[in-house]
Design an enzyme around this catalytic site. Structure first.
Site, mmCIF file in Angstrom:
data_model
loop_
_atom_site.group_PDB
_atom_site.id
_atom_site.type_symbol
_atom_site.label_atom_id
_atom_site.label_comp_id
_atom_site.label_asym_id
_atom_site.label_seq_id
_atom_site.Cartn_x
_atom_site.Cartn_y
_atom_site.Cartn_z
ATOM 1 N N SER A 44 81.722 78.662 84.101
ATOM 2 C CA SER A 44 82.651 79.689 84.575
ATOM 3 C C SER A 44 83.865 79.062 85.265
ATOM 4 O O SER A 44 85.001 79.500 85.072
ATOM 5 C CB SER A 44 81.944 80.618 85.571
ATOM 6 O OG SER A 44 80.728 81.099 85.047
ATOM 7 N N THR A 45 83.622 78.020 86.053
ATOM 8 C CA THR A 45 84.690 77.366 86.799
ATOM 9 C C THR A 45 85.700 76.699 85.880
ATOM 10 O O THR A 45 86.866 76.546 86.229
ATOM 11 C CB THR A 45 84.093 76.330 87.771
ATOM 12 O OG1 THR A 45 83.076 76.974 88.544
ATOM 13 C CG2 THR A 45 85.142 75.766 88.702
ATOM 14 N N TYR A 133 71.221 79.148 82.371
ATOM 15 C CA TYR A 133 72.209 79.496 83.401
ATOM 16 C C TYR A 133 72.007 80.963 83.745
ATOM 17 O O TYR A 133 72.394 81.849 82.998
ATOM 18 C CB TYR A 133 73.616 79.225 82.867
ATOM 19 C CG TYR A 133 74.755 79.544 83.830
ATOM 20 C CD1 TYR A 133 74.546 79.795 85.175
ATOM 21 C CD2 TYR A 133 76.061 79.576 83.364
ATOM 22 C CE1 TYR A 133 75.590 80.077 86.037
ATOM 23 C CE2 TYR A 133 77.127 79.850 84.213
ATOM 24 C CZ TYR A 133 76.886 80.097 85.546
ATOM 25 O OH TYR A 133 77.929 80.372 86.384
ATOM 26 N N LYS A 161 69.693 76.785 86.111
ATOM 27 C CA LYS A 161 70.723 76.862 87.147
ATOM 28 C C LYS A 161 70.577 78.240 87.766
ATOM 29 O O LYS A 161 70.924 79.256 87.160
ATOM 30 C CB LYS A 161 72.113 76.671 86.551
ATOM 31 C CG LYS A 161 73.231 76.786 87.581
ATOM 32 C CD LYS A 161 74.608 76.764 86.931
ATOM 33 C CE LYS A 161 75.687 76.961 88.003
ATOM 34 N NZ LYS A 161 77.035 77.137 87.410
ATOM 35 N N THR A 163 71.648 80.885 90.055
ATOM 36 C CA THR A 163 72.766 81.397 90.841
ATOM 37 C C THR A 163 72.471 82.843 91.206
ATOM 38 O O THR A 163 72.975 83.790 90.600
ATOM 39 C CB THR A 163 74.089 81.274 90.056
ATOM 40 O OG1 THR A 163 74.217 79.938 89.567
ATOM 41 C CG2 THR A 163 75.285 81.575 90.954
ATOM 42 N N GLY A 185 72.788 77.373 92.534
ATOM 43 C CA GLY A 185 74.104 77.677 92.007
ATOM 44 C C GLY A 185 75.057 78.300 93.004
ATOM 45 O O GLY A 185 76.235 78.491 92.697
ATOM 46 N N ASP A 187 76.978 77.661 96.340
ATOM 47 C CA ASP A 187 77.349 76.572 97.237
ATOM 48 C C ASP A 187 77.093 76.939 98.693
ATOM 49 O O ASP A 187 76.696 76.090 99.498
ATOM 50 C CB ASP A 187 78.834 76.228 97.065
ATOM 51 C CG ASP A 187 79.200 75.917 95.628
ATOM 52 O OD1 ASP A 187 78.331 76.035 94.743
ATOM 53 O OD2 ASP A 187 80.367 75.557 95.386
ATOM 54 N N GLU A 188 77.335 78.215 99.034
ATOM 55 C CA GLU A 188 77.182 78.652 100.419
ATOM 56 C C GLU A 188 75.714 78.754 100.847
ATOM 57 O O GLU A 188 75.420 78.931 102.030
ATOM 58 C CB GLU A 188 77.885 80.002 100.630
ATOM 59 C CG GLU A 188 77.328 81.148 99.811
ATOM 60 C CD GLU A 188 77.986 81.291 98.441
ATOM 61 O OE1 GLU A 188 78.065 82.432 97.959
ATOM 62 O OE2 GLU A 188 78.414 80.264 97.868
ATOM 63 N N ILE A 202 74.613 72.881 91.382
ATOM 64 C CA ILE A 202 75.790 72.879 90.517
ATOM 65 C C ILE A 202 76.785 73.829 91.158
ATOM 66 O O ILE A 202 76.482 75.017 91.325
ATOM 67 C CB ILE A 202 75.435 73.345 89.095
ATOM 68 C CG1 ILE A 202 74.369 72.422 88.475
ATOM 69 C CG2 ILE A 202 76.683 73.392 88.217
ATOM 70 C CD1 ILE A 202 73.744 72.965 87.197
ATOM 71 N N SER A 204 81.066 75.119 92.132
ATOM 72 C CA SER A 204 82.519 75.137 91.944
ATOM 73 C C SER A 204 83.233 74.353 93.028
ATOM 74 O O SER A 204 84.139 73.556 92.752
ATOM 75 C CB SER A 204 83.041 76.577 91.966
ATOM 76 O OG SER A 204 82.401 77.378 91.010
#
Length: 288
Positions: A44-45, A133, A161, A163, A185, A187-188, A202, A204
């Site tokens: 996506s990124t 994913y 992955k 997310t 997936g 980051d926060e 993984i 962005s």
């Protein structure tokens, strides 16, 4: 295949064409400055769902050529067009990518048997390994523990992955499938996922925050949770500012401040206003 993978950005010029030199610079920055363990290409990124099959192939080729064998490479080949996904799976396998990944088929409300057939079709006749994913918030596709188990029955499917904020399911997956690779997936939420013993992540924001992400992951693995929590707090401050200003556009401008020609986003994404452009630069000055 364990470790931290950047969801790689792609550099585009003002007309939306691939900027090869800029893409190579993004790759080098992630390897040499962010020091990640691998790259997740055409996710996506990378604005994957806004580009053609030939552009996807071009990106896969450029990244592999620039990386060589310095880090691991995952190729996101998922598509609503399963023929395209299969074609790309073979293409990156021939290029020497370490694994492929594929987003769950979306938009149409596919039932689970259709989703299972999608993954099995992509893997037919291809000598490679696949990472599912799963990103329910964007695809509308949620799978339960038993359904993941059915997908894992295909020996070529080696992990996911993940997310999603459902950490109960994440814990159940980790317990039920200790030999499968699970990547965080969000980051926060890296620290919380790391505590549940994921194999990597993984992300962005690793394009500009890879070093902190690796610190969080490494500290959590060694039980130094208080230290990891402090770095997660700084990371989440950064993420909040990026999201408020425009995710992909802000990360690209932050890279530009580091001498990386990250370029523009593709339409229909909009460019940053002058005010937000200045804000992106101030975020970079504050955190990089």
């Amino acid at each position: 295949m364990k470790g931290l993978y950047t969801a790689l950005m792609c550099s585009f010029d003002e007309q939306g064409n691939i900027n090869e030199q800029g893409l190579r610079e993004i790759v080098r920055y992630n390897i040499e400055v962010s020091e990640v363990d691998g790259l997740y290409v055409n996710g996506s990124t990378g604005e994957n769902f806004l580009i053609s099959t030939e552009q996807k192939k071009q990106i896969f080729e450029i990244v592999k050529d620039e990386v060589g064998d310095r880090v691991k490479l995952m190729a996101q080949v998922g598509s609503l067009n399963v023929d395209e996904a299969s074609e790309l799976a073979q293409f990156v396998t021939d290029l020497g990518y370490d694994a492929i990944s594929a987003v769950t088929p979306f938009y149409y409300k596919f039932d689970f048997e259709e989703i299972k057939d999608y993954y099995n079709t992509i893997l037919e006749g291809v000598d490679t390994k696949l990472i599912i994913y799963s990103i329910p918030a964007l695809t509308g596709v949620s799978m339960n523990l038993e359904q993941f188990g059915e997908l894992f029955e295909n020996e070529k499917i080696i992990g996911v992955k993940f997310t999603a904020p459902d950490f109960y399911l994440l814990e159940r997956l980790r317990h039920a499938y200790p030999d499968k690779l699970i990547y965080s997936g969000f980051d926060e939420m890296l620290l919380s996922a790391s505590v549940l013993n994921v194999d990597g992540a993984i992300g962005s924001t690793f394009n500009v925050n890879g070093k902190r992400a690796k610190q969080i992951f490494t500290l959590a693995q060694s039980g130094r949770i208080d230290e990891a929590r402090e770095i997660q707090k700084v990371t989440n401050d950064l993420i909040s500012e990026i999201l408020e200003n425009g995710l992909y556009q802000t990360i690209k401008e932050m890279l530009e401040t580091q001498g990386v020609h990250a370029g523009y986003v593709r339409k229909p994404m909009k460019r940053l206003s002058e005010e937000k452009l200045l804000k992106a630069r101030s975020i970079a000055e504050k955190y990089l």
